[in-house]
Design a protein around this motif. Sequence first.
Motif, mmCIF file in Angstrom:
data_model
loop_
_atom_site.group_PDB
_atom_site.id
_atom_site.type_symbol
_atom_site.label_atom_id
_atom_site.label_comp_id
_atom_site.label_asym_id
_atom_site.label_seq_id
_atom_site.Cartn_x
_atom_site.Cartn_y
_atom_site.Cartn_z
ATOM 1 N N SER A 65 -0.809 -2.213 -7.208
ATOM 2 C CA SER A 65 -1.545 -2.945 -6.175
ATOM 3 C C SER A 65 -1.970 -4.326 -6.667
ATOM 4 O O SER A 65 -1.781 -5.328 -5.959
ATOM 5 C CB SER A 65 -2.775 -2.159 -5.731
ATOM 6 N N ALA A 116 0.833 -1.208 0.000
ATOM 7 C CA ALA A 116 0.000 0.000 0.000
ATOM 8 C C ALA A 116 0.866 1.256 0.000
ATOM 9 O O ALA A 116 0.555 2.229 -0.702
ATOM 10 C CB ALA A 116 -0.929 0.003 1.214
ATOM 11 N N HIS A 173 0.917 3.964 -3.094
ATOM 12 C CA HIS A 173 0.534 5.347 -2.823
ATOM 13 C C HIS A 173 1.697 6.302 -3.065
ATOM 14 O O HIS A 173 1.494 7.436 -3.503
ATOM 15 C CB HIS A 173 0.015 5.482 -1.398
ATOM 16 N N LYS A 191 -1.115 3.275 -9.575
ATOM 17 C CA LYS A 191 -1.352 2.802 -8.206
ATOM 18 C C LYS A 191 -2.156 1.511 -8.225
ATOM 19 O O LYS A 191 -1.824 0.546 -7.531
ATOM 20 C CB LYS A 191 -2.085 3.878 -7.400
ATOM 21 N N TYR A 239 -2.788 -4.098 4.255
ATOM 22 C CA TYR A 239 -3.019 -3.183 3.139
ATOM 23 C C TYR A 239 -4.063 -2.136 3.520
ATOM 24 O O TYR A 239 -3.858 -0.940 3.319
ATOM 25 C CB TYR A 239 -3.478 -3.973 1.915
ATOM 26 N N GLN A 254 -3.897 1.937 4.146
ATOM 27 C CA GLN A 254 -4.818 2.841 3.456
ATOM 28 C C GLN A 254 -5.465 3.798 4.457
ATOM 29 O O GLN A 254 -5.625 4.992 4.181
ATOM 30 C CB GLN A 254 -5.908 2.043 2.723
#
Length: 135
Positions: free
Chosen positions: A94, A56, A60, A90, A117, A121
């Motif tokens: 992922s 994550a 990001h 992104k 994850y 977030q």
Amino acid sequence: MRPAKPNQKHLVQQAQRQQRWLALGVLAVVFVLDIVWWHEERGLVTKGMALGMGLAYLAHHIFTWFAYKDTSVRHREQIVHNLYLGQMLKWAVSLLGFAAIFWQFRTDAVWAVIVGYFAMQLLQAMAFLLVKNKI
């Protein structure tokens, strides 16, 4: 109508640095729970959480790099394109990251990858709310 506020790229970068420390704190707590409560000597849950949080964070970080690459008024059209490109990258990172992790990781702690994850977030959303309040 008020003009838009200037971009605060340095605040976003500062928030990302703070996320690393928060993530390490969460992983330390999970490591202690892994040993004490779940009696997992190999640290399987901690490894899963670390993989999920790392994925994550990486996804990001790629998004913010593309989104904040161009910040001046003369690049206003390119800024929108960079936002879309960053978001697509992104999602691609992922999805490919989850595929690689699930292909290599044991199935009895896959839930830890997903929890890690989503925990990251949540940390990212909180950090950007703090950045929004500082602007």
